[in-house]
Write a protein that holds these residues in place. Structure first.
Motif, PDB file in Angstrom:
ATOM      1  N   ALA A 195       0.832  -1.209   0.000  1.00 49.92           N
ATOM      2  CA  ALA A 195       0.000   0.000   0.000  1.00 49.92           C
ATOM      3  C   ALA A 195       0.863   1.255   0.000  1.00 49.92           C
ATOM      4  O   ALA A 195       0.465   2.292  -0.551  1.00 49.92           O
ATOM      5  CB  ALA A 195      -0.928  -0.005   1.214  1.00 49.92           C
ATOM      6  N   LEU A 196       2.035   1.172   0.579  1.00 51.46           N
ATOM      7  CA  LEU A 196       2.955   2.306   0.635  1.00 51.46           C
ATOM      8  C   LEU A 196       3.576   2.603  -0.732  1.00 51.46           C
ATOM      9  O   LEU A 196       4.021   3.708  -0.992  1.00 51.46           O
ATOM     10  CB  LEU A 196       4.059   2.004   1.654  1.00 51.46           C
ATOM     11  N   GLY A 197       3.603   1.581  -1.593  1.00 49.35           N
ATOM     12  CA  GLY A 197       4.230   1.733  -2.891  1.00 49.35           C
ATOM     13  C   GLY A 197       5.468   0.884  -3.068  1.00 49.35           C
ATOM     14  O   GLY A 197       6.101   0.882  -4.139  1.00 49.35           O
ATOM     15  N   ALA A 198       5.850   0.148  -2.019  1.00 55.31           N
ATOM     16  CA  ALA A 198       6.967  -0.792  -2.137  1.00 55.31           C
ATOM     17  C   ALA A 198       6.516  -1.991  -2.958  1.00 55.31           C
ATOM     18  O   ALA A 198       5.323  -2.209  -3.174  1.00 55.31           O
ATOM     19  CB  ALA A 198       7.436  -1.233  -0.757  1.00 55.31           C
ATOM     20  N   GLN A 199       7.490  -2.790  -3.406  1.00 55.08           N
ATOM     21  CA  GLN A 199       7.166  -3.932  -4.263  1.00 55.08           C
ATOM     22  C   GLN A 199       7.338  -5.272  -3.569  1.00 55.08           C
ATOM     23  O   GLN A 199       7.186  -6.324  -4.193  1.00 55.08           O
ATOM     24  CB  GLN A 199       8.006  -3.888  -5.534  1.00 55.08           C
ATOM     25  N   GLY A 200       7.644  -5.247  -2.271  1.00 54.86           N
ATOM     26  CA  GLY A 200       7.778  -6.494  -1.543  1.00 54.86           C
ATOM     27  C   GLY A 200       8.328  -6.252  -0.160  1.00 54.86           C
ATOM     28  O   GLY A 200       8.565  -5.115   0.254  1.00 54.86           O
ATOM     29  N   VAL A 201       8.522  -7.356   0.574  1.00 49.55           N
ATOM     30  CA  VAL A 201       9.093  -7.287   1.915  1.00 49.55           C
ATOM     31  C   VAL A 201      10.221  -8.306   2.023  1.00 49.55           C
ATOM     32  O   VAL A 201      10.271  -9.292   1.296  1.00 49.55           O
ATOM     33  CB  VAL A 201       8.040  -7.575   3.011  1.00 49.55           C
ATOM     34  N   GLN A 202      11.116  -8.019   2.951  1.00 47.34           N
ATOM     35  CA  GLN A 202      12.155  -8.984   3.299  1.00 47.34           C
ATOM     36  C   GLN A 202      11.961  -9.373   4.748  1.00 47.34           C
ATOM     37  O   GLN A 202      11.773  -8.521   5.609  1.00 47.34           O
ATOM     38  CB  GLN A 202      13.544  -8.390   3.095  1.00 47.34           C
ATOM     39  N   CYS A 203      12.011 -10.669   5.026  1.00 45.92           N
ATOM     40  CA  CYS A 203      11.810 -11.177   6.379  1.00 45.92           C
ATOM     41  C   CYS A 203      13.039 -11.953   6.841  1.00 45.92           C
ATOM     42  O   CYS A 203      13.620 -12.724   6.075  1.00 45.92           O
ATOM     43  CB  CYS A 203      10.590 -12.094   6.437  1.00 45.92           C
ATOM     44  N   GLY A 204      13.404 -11.741   8.097  1.00 48.49           N
ATOM     45  CA  GLY A 204      14.497 -12.494   8.697  1.00 48.49           C
ATOM     46  C   GLY A 204      13.999 -13.319   9.856  1.00 48.49           C
ATOM     47  O   GLY A 204      14.016 -14.544   9.823  1.00 48.49           O
ATOM     48  N   THR A 205      13.508 -12.646  10.904  1.00 46.76           N
ATOM     49  CA  THR A 205      13.056 -13.330  12.108  1.00 46.76           C
ATOM     50  C   THR A 205      11.976 -14.360  11.818  1.00 46.76           C
ATOM     51  O   THR A 205      11.982 -15.456  12.386  1.00 46.76           O
ATOM     52  CB  THR A 205      12.529 -12.296  13.124  1.00 46.76           C
ATOM     53  N   ALA A 206      11.045 -14.017  10.926  1.00 45.63           N
ATOM     54  CA  ALA A 206       9.961 -14.944  10.598  1.00 45.63           C
ATOM     55  C   ALA A 206      10.482 -16.243   9.990  1.00 45.63           C
ATOM     56  O   ALA A 206       9.869 -17.303  10.153  1.00 45.63           O
ATOM     57  CB  ALA A 206       8.981 -14.281   9.629  1.00 45.63           C
ATOM     58  N   PHE A 207      11.618 -16.172   9.304  1.00 45.27           N
ATOM     59  CA  PHE A 207      12.208 -17.371   8.705  1.00 45.27           C
ATOM     60  C   PHE A 207      13.242 -18.022   9.612  1.00 45.27           C
ATOM     61  O   PHE A 207      13.540 -19.205   9.452  1.00 45.27           O
ATOM     62  CB  PHE A 207      12.833 -17.037   7.350  1.00 45.27           C
ATOM     63  N   LEU A 208      13.796 -17.256  10.555  1.00 43.87           N
ATOM     64  CA  LEU A 208      14.689 -17.884  11.527  1.00 43.87           C
ATOM     65  C   LEU A 208      13.919 -18.933  12.319  1.00 43.87           C
ATOM     66  O   LEU A 208      14.448 -20.015  12.611  1.00 43.87           O
ATOM     67  CB  LEU A 208      15.266 -16.812  12.454  1.00 43.87           C
ATOM     68  N   ALA A 209      12.658 -18.617  12.653  1.00 46.04           N
ATOM     69  CA  ALA A 209      11.814 -19.538  13.416  1.00 46.04           C
ATOM     70  C   ALA A 209      11.087 -20.509  12.493  1.00 46.04           C
ATOM     71  O   ALA A 209       9.855 -20.594  12.500  1.00 46.04           O
ATOM     72  CB  ALA A 209      10.833 -18.757  14.278  1.00 46.04           C
ATOM     73  N   THR A 210      11.847 -21.207  11.667  1.00 48.43           N
ATOM     74  CA  THR A 210      11.285 -22.246  10.790  1.00 48.43           C
ATOM     75  C   THR A 210      12.098 -23.525  10.942  1.00 48.43           C
ATOM     76  O   THR A 210      13.241 -23.502  11.421  1.00 48.43           O
ATOM     77  CB  THR A 210      11.291 -21.823   9.311  1.00 48.43           C
ATOM     78  N   ASN A 211      11.513 -24.615  10.504  1.00 46.65           N
ATOM     79  CA  ASN A 211      12.187 -25.907  10.618  1.00 46.65           C
ATOM     80  C   ASN A 211      13.525 -25.931   9.894  1.00 46.65           C
ATOM     81  O   ASN A 211      14.484 -26.550  10.359  1.00 46.65           O
ATOM     82  CB  ASN A 211      11.293 -27.021  10.047  1.00 46.65           C
ATOM     83  N   GLU A 212      13.588 -25.270   8.746  1.00 45.22           N
ATOM     84  CA  GLU A 212      14.762 -25.391   7.885  1.00 45.22           C
ATOM     85  C   GLU A 212      15.900 -24.447   8.253  1.00 45.22           C
ATOM     86  O   GLU A 212      17.013 -24.603   7.738  1.00 45.22           O
ATOM     87  CB  GLU A 212      14.366 -25.141   6.426  1.00 45.22           C
ATOM     88  N   SER A 213      15.659 -23.466   9.099  1.00 45.31           N
ATOM     89  CA  SER A 213      16.720 -22.517   9.424  1.00 45.31           C
ATOM     90  C   SER A 213      17.818 -23.225  10.208  1.00 45.31           C
ATOM     91  O   SER A 213      17.579 -24.194  10.940  1.00 45.31           O
ATOM     92  CB  SER A 213      16.169 -21.320  10.196  1.00 45.31           C
ATOM     93  N   PHE A 214      19.045 -22.712  10.069  1.00 48.49           N
ATOM     94  CA  PHE A 214      20.204 -23.334  10.716  1.00 48.49           C
ATOM     95  C   PHE A 214      20.412 -22.791  12.127  1.00 48.49           C
ATOM     96  O   PHE A 214      21.399 -23.106  12.779  1.00 48.49           O
ATOM     97  CB  PHE A 214      21.464 -23.112   9.865  1.00 48.49           C
ATOM     98  N   ALA A 215      19.480 -21.971  12.606  1.00 47.08           N
ATOM     99  CA  ALA A 215      19.563 -21.472  13.982  1.00 47.08           C
ATOM    100  C   ALA A 215      19.360 -22.623  14.961  1.00 47.08           C
ATOM    101  O   ALA A 215      18.691 -23.621  14.667  1.00 47.08           O
ATOM    102  CB  ALA A 215      18.506 -20.398  14.212  1.00 47.08           C
ATOM    103  N   HIS A 216      19.932 -22.485  16.143  1.00 42.50           N
ATOM    104  CA  HIS A 216      19.760 -23.486  17.192  1.00 42.50           C
ATOM    105  C   HIS A 216      18.290 -23.529  17.621  1.00 42.50           C
ATOM    106  O   HIS A 216      17.599 -22.504  17.605  1.00 42.50           O
ATOM    107  CB  HIS A 216      20.646 -23.138  18.388  1.00 42.50           C
TER     108      HIS A 216
END
Length: 346
Positions: A195-216
């Protein structure tokens, strides 16, 4: 698990440029965004950055090879030129080009010679910035996409403006695609960015908390248990980075012991006490190294990175499910049907 057909109707010009189905980018989190997470995001329709900050050319080779074996979708390799020894950076870029990498994502200070080298090879450059001035410099250097990172973001934070205020300031000055990053964990965030006029988002934390992330697993659970108010911005975790490089982490025993003096720490005056290990590699108390699957030791005292959107993450799920949740909620919002959800889950 790719986003369903209805959700894929949220398609911006950025998607065509990057070759992805949905306007959701995976941040190139060092140590965390390895091939498994990158492949899962790519196969779900998003665009990943493989986090190879200060990694060896040999690891880059093995990670890119594994990623390509798991997906035929496009991806970028994330490097941080300003925080990498020049000789290593040269070797990293050379190896990436030898491997046929066609997109790079950069962060921190803009280095025009590095951007120019990549552009001369015909590759795309996505540059994450923390100020409108750095965005101007990135565009002048030849960047194809600007990622506006706000102070809400987890991990290293370069600027001090909020993500949407920064994105709007950049959008007023550029014709390049702009991606919003920082504190975005749900479809409401994606809908707001569009809505602001950007063309997308980048997520870090939301993907850190996934099964496939290499975080502990402990790090992932701390993200799930945290609220945005539990995060702090500090430069005490600065070993391996330039002085003044602030990070957003979940508060822990180290930050509590600072008695409110979260900023202003000099890496040359911090002790080098080993508190954890990755195989035979020691990890210092005040280093930027976060706990990974391979880490043992005092994990609580390490930087557990998380953005202010952590409070909207209710559980650890596959990355494809996370993308599906974001896209479904964004579709409802953009169609004028915002749904109530518990901690961001539909």
């Amino acid at each position: 698990m790719a986003a369903d057909a209805k959700c894929r109707t949220i398609h911006t010009p950025l998607c065509s440029l990057l070759g992805c189905d949905v306007p959701i980018l995976l941040a190139g989190m060092g140590g965390v965004a390895r091939w498994e997470l990158s492949a899962a995001v790519a196969n779900a329709g998003g665009f990943p950055s493989l986090g190879m900050v200060r990694e060896s050319p040999e690891l880059i080779t093995s990670e890119v090879t594994a990623l390509r074996a798991a997906t035929d979708r496009p991806f970028a390799v994330n490097l941080i030129p300003a925080a990498t020894d020049p000789a290593l950076l040269d070797a990293q870029i050379t190896r990436c080009l030898e491997l046929g990498v066609t997109a790079f994502s950069f962060f921190w200070d803009v280095m025009p010679n590095v951007v120019g080298r990549i552009k001369n090879e015909g590759a795309l450059v996505l540059h994450q910035v923390g100020t409108a001035d750095q965005a101007r410099k990135a565009e002048a250097a030849g960047a194809d996409v600007i990622i506006a990172q706000g102070i809400e973001a987890g991990g290293h934070v370069h600027g001090r403006m909020g993500s949407f205020a920064l994105a709007e300031a950049i959008l007023a000055r550029t014709r390049l695609p702009v991606v919003v990053s920082g504190g975005i964990s749900t479809g409401r965030g994606l809908a707001s960015a569009l809505a602001l006029g950007a063309q997308g988002v980048q997520c870090g934390t939301a993907f850190l908390a996934t099964n496939e992330s290499f975080a502990h697993t402990d790090h992932k659970q701390r993200v799930v248990d945290a609220d945005g108010d539990d995060t702090v911005l500090t430069d005490v975790f600065v070993l391996n980075w330039p002085k003044g490089a602030a990070v957003r982490v979940i508060a822990n025993s180290v930050t509590s012991a600072l008695d409110g003096r979260l900023l202003g720490h000099d890496p040359d005056q911090l002790p080098r006490d080993v508190i954890a290990w990755d195989d035979d590699q020691g990890r210092y108390r005040f280093s930027t190294d976060s706990p990974l699957r391979t880490t043992t030791g005092d994990l609580e005292a390490m930087p557990n990175y998380a953005g202010q959107g952590a409070g909207l993450i209710a559980d650890v799920v596959p990355a494809g499910v996370r993308i599906e949740q974001i896209m479904r909620q964004a579709s409802f919002c953009l169609n004028g049907k915002p749904e109530f959800s518990e901690r961001g889950q539909l």
